[in-house]
Design a protein around this motif. Sequence first.
Motif, PDB file in Angstrom:
ATOM      1  N   ILE A  38      58.080  -8.494  23.442  1.00 59.88           N
ATOM      2  CA  ILE A  38      57.850  -8.411  21.991  1.00 59.88           C
ATOM      3  C   ILE A  38      56.564  -7.629  21.735  1.00 59.88           C
ATOM      4  O   ILE A  38      56.525  -6.710  20.914  1.00 59.88           O
ATOM      5  CB  ILE A  38      57.769  -9.816  21.356  1.00 59.88           C
ATOM      6  N   GLN A  39      55.495  -8.000  22.435  1.00 61.66           N
ATOM      7  CA  GLN A  39      54.196  -7.349  22.257  1.00 61.66           C
ATOM      8  C   GLN A  39      54.270  -5.852  22.561  1.00 61.66           C
ATOM      9  O   GLN A  39      53.638  -5.042  21.884  1.00 61.66           O
ATOM     10  CB  GLN A  39      53.143  -8.028  23.152  1.00 61.66           C
ATOM     11  N   LEU A  40      55.047  -5.495  23.574  1.00 64.87           N
ATOM     12  CA  LEU A  40      55.191  -4.092  23.962  1.00 64.87           C
ATOM     13  C   LEU A  40      56.196  -3.349  23.071  1.00 64.87           C
ATOM     14  O   LEU A  40      56.468  -2.177  23.300  1.00 64.87           O
ATOM     15  CB  LEU A  40      55.619  -3.998  25.430  1.00 64.87           C
ATOM     16  N   ASP A  41      56.748  -4.046  22.091  1.00 65.14           N
ATOM     17  CA  ASP A  41      57.693  -3.480  21.140  1.00 65.14           C
ATOM     18  C   ASP A  41      58.967  -2.971  21.821  1.00 65.14           C
ATOM     19  O   ASP A  41      59.559  -1.974  21.393  1.00 65.14           O
ATOM     20  CB  ASP A  41      57.028  -2.362  20.315  1.00 65.14           C
ATOM     21  N   VAL A  42      59.375  -3.667  22.865  1.00 64.26           N
ATOM     22  CA  VAL A  42      60.625  -3.331  23.558  1.00 64.26           C
ATOM     23  C   VAL A  42      61.801  -4.001  22.865  1.00 64.26           C
ATOM     24  O   VAL A  42      62.892  -3.441  22.788  1.00 64.26           O
ATOM     25  CB  VAL A  42      60.555  -3.759  25.043  1.00 64.26           C
ATOM     26  N   VAL A  43      61.566  -5.200  22.349  1.00 63.46           N
ATOM     27  CA  VAL A  43      62.622  -5.970  21.700  1.00 63.46           C
ATOM     28  C   VAL A  43      62.036  -6.653  20.466  1.00 63.46           C
ATOM     29  O   VAL A  43      60.843  -6.981  20.444  1.00 63.46           O
ATOM     30  CB  VAL A  43      63.233  -7.002  22.685  1.00 63.46           C
ATOM     31  N   SER A  44      62.883  -6.840  19.466  1.00 68.60           N
ATOM     32  CA  SER A  44      62.436  -7.581  18.284  1.00 68.60           C
ATOM     33  C   SER A  44      62.351  -9.063  18.651  1.00 68.60           C
ATOM     34  O   SER A  44      62.761  -9.481  19.732  1.00 68.60           O
ATOM     35  CB  SER A  44      63.419  -7.390  17.128  1.00 68.60           C
ATOM     36  N   VAL A  45      61.879  -9.842  17.750  1.00 67.80           N
ATOM     37  CA  VAL A  45      61.676 -11.264  17.994  1.00 67.80           C
ATOM     38  C   VAL A  45      62.998 -12.041  18.078  1.00 67.80           C
ATOM     39  O   VAL A  45      63.032 -13.147  18.602  1.00 67.80           O
ATOM     40  CB  VAL A  45      60.730 -11.853  16.918  1.00 67.80           C
ATOM     41  N   TRP A  46      64.108 -11.468  17.606  1.00 64.34           N
ATOM     42  CA  TRP A  46      65.354 -12.220  17.480  1.00 64.34           C
ATOM     43  C   TRP A  46      65.962 -12.648  18.808  1.00 64.34           C
ATOM     44  O   TRP A  46      66.367 -13.807  18.957  1.00 64.34           O
ATOM     45  CB  TRP A  46      66.356 -11.439  16.634  1.00 64.34           C
ATOM     46  N   ALA A  47      66.095 -11.769  19.754  1.00 70.85           N
ATOM     47  CA  ALA A  47      66.688 -12.143  21.054  1.00 70.85           C
ATOM     48  C   ALA A  47      65.834 -13.207  21.751  1.00 70.85           C
ATOM     49  O   ALA A  47      66.359 -14.233  22.194  1.00 70.85           O
ATOM     50  CB  ALA A  47      66.890 -10.921  21.933  1.00 70.85           C
ATOM     51  N   PRO A  48      64.516 -13.016  21.850  1.00 73.63           N
ATOM     52  CA  PRO A  48      63.693 -14.075  22.439  1.00 73.63           C
ATOM     53  C   PRO A  48      63.778 -15.396  21.680  1.00 73.63           C
ATOM     54  O   PRO A  48      63.751 -16.470  22.291  1.00 73.63           O
ATOM     55  CB  PRO A  48      62.280 -13.490  22.398  1.00 73.63           C
ATOM     56  N   THR A  49      63.910 -15.327  20.358  1.00 69.22           N
ATOM     57  CA  THR A  49      64.019 -16.560  19.572  1.00 69.22           C
ATOM     58  C   THR A  49      65.282 -17.332  19.943  1.00 69.22           C
ATOM     59  O   THR A  49      65.258 -18.560  20.078  1.00 69.22           O
ATOM     60  CB  THR A  49      63.997 -16.251  18.061  1.00 69.22           C
ATOM     61  N   ALA A  76      64.757  -5.220  33.116  1.00 65.46           N
ATOM     62  CA  ALA A  76      64.070  -4.758  31.907  1.00 65.46           C
ATOM     63  C   ALA A  76      62.623  -4.385  32.230  1.00 65.46           C
ATOM     64  O   ALA A  76      62.101  -3.395  31.718  1.00 65.46           O
ATOM     65  CB  ALA A  76      64.135  -5.824  30.814  1.00 65.46           C
ATOM     66  N   MET A  77      61.985  -5.179  33.098  1.00 68.13           N
ATOM     67  CA  MET A  77      60.604  -4.854  33.505  1.00 68.13           C
ATOM     68  C   MET A  77      60.540  -3.515  34.218  1.00 68.13           C
ATOM     69  O   MET A  77      59.609  -2.738  34.007  1.00 68.13           O
ATOM     70  CB  MET A  77      60.063  -5.938  34.445  1.00 68.13           C
ATOM     71  N   LEU A  78      61.514  -3.267  35.056  1.00 70.75           N
ATOM     72  CA  LEU A  78      61.515  -2.017  35.814  1.00 70.75           C
ATOM     73  C   LEU A  78      61.837  -0.803  34.937  1.00 70.75           C
ATOM     74  O   LEU A  78      61.440   0.309  35.265  1.00 70.75           O
ATOM     75  CB  LEU A  78      62.531  -2.099  36.960  1.00 70.75           C
ATOM     76  N   LEU A  79      62.534  -1.036  33.840  1.00 73.30           N
ATOM     77  CA  LEU A  79      63.036   0.086  33.041  1.00 73.30           C
ATOM     78  C   LEU A  79      62.352   0.302  31.702  1.00 73.30           C
ATOM     79  O   LEU A  79      62.532   1.354  31.084  1.00 73.30           O
ATOM     80  CB  LEU A  79      64.539  -0.118  32.792  1.00 73.30           C
ATOM     81  N   TYR A  80      61.580  -0.672  31.218  1.00 74.81           N
ATOM     82  CA  TYR A  80      61.114  -0.589  29.826  1.00 74.81           C
ATOM     83  C   TYR A  80      60.220   0.609  29.530  1.00 74.81           C
ATOM     84  O   TYR A  80      60.229   1.100  28.400  1.00 74.81           O
ATOM     85  CB  TYR A  80      60.455  -1.895  29.373  1.00 74.81           C
ATOM     86  N   THR A  81      59.467   1.109  30.486  1.00 71.04           N
ATOM     87  CA  THR A  81      58.605   2.249  30.168  1.00 71.04           C
ATOM     88  C   THR A  81      59.406   3.545  30.054  1.00 71.04           C
ATOM     89  O   THR A  81      59.145   4.356  29.170  1.00 71.04           O
ATOM     90  CB  THR A  81      57.474   2.421  31.207  1.00 71.04           C
ATOM     91  N   ALA A  82      60.405   3.729  30.905  1.00 71.70           N
ATOM     92  CA  ALA A  82      61.197   4.966  30.882  1.00 71.70           C
ATOM     93  C   ALA A  82      62.425   4.850  29.979  1.00 71.70           C
ATOM     94  O   ALA A  82      62.825   5.829  29.352  1.00 71.70           O
ATOM     95  CB  ALA A  82      61.641   5.327  32.298  1.00 71.70           C
ATOM     96  N   TYR A  83      63.016   3.660  29.935  1.00 75.98           N
ATOM     97  CA  TYR A  83      64.257   3.453  29.185  1.00 75.98           C
ATOM     98  C   TYR A  83      64.162   2.192  28.332  1.00 75.98           C
ATOM     99  O   TYR A  83      64.829   1.192  28.611  1.00 75.98           O
ATOM    100  CB  TYR A  83      65.450   3.345  30.142  1.00 75.98           C
TER     101      TYR A  83
END
Length: 171
Positions: free
Chosen positions: A78-89, A132-139
Motif C-alpha cells: 500500500i505504502q509503495l502504491d502497488v495496490v490500493s487498500v481494498w485487497a489488503p482490507t 509480487a515482491m520480486l516483480l513490483y519494481t519492474a511490473y
Amino acid sequence: MNLPNKLTVIRMIMVPVVMVLMLLEMPIIAAVVFAVASITDFLDGYLARKHNLVSSFGKIMDPLADKLLTFGALFCFIQLDVVSVWAPTIIIAREFFVTSMRVVAVSKGKVIAASWWGKVKTNVQIFALLFAMLLYTAYPLVACTLIWISAIFTLASWIAYIFENISVFKD
C-alpha cells in the motif's frame, strides 16, 4: 523454549526486516527474507507435530506471526502504491473474522480446524506476496494482480469458513 517456538519468534523478528527492505526498495533481499520466514512457518508446525512439541505459546504465536508477516508485506505494498487498500482490507478482515470465529467456537467448547480452503488461501498468499515482491519494481501491475488474486482466494476461504462453521453463530 523449544525449537518450533524459536522459529516462530525468528519469523516475527523477520517481519520488520522484510518491511524495511521493501520500503528501501530492495525487493530481491526482501523476497529472500520473506521466503525464509515462510519456510519457518511450515517447519515450526512440522517439527512441533512430529516431535510432540505443540505448546500453548505455539498455538497462539504461530498464527499471529503468520498474520504479522502477511500484513507487514501488504502494508508495504500500500505504502509503495502497488495496490490500493481494498485487497489488503479483504485479506486482513478475513483474518480477524476467522480468528474471532475461532475464539467464539472455543468459548462454546468447539474447535475450528484449518480447512482445505484455508490451506489453499495461505499458500496462494505466500506465493502471491513473494512473487509480487520480486516483480513490483519492474511490473507493478502484475504485482497488484497477484495481490488481488490472493484477495479473491482469501474471500473464498472466508465464505467457506462461514458456511462450514455456521453452527458457531447459533446459541
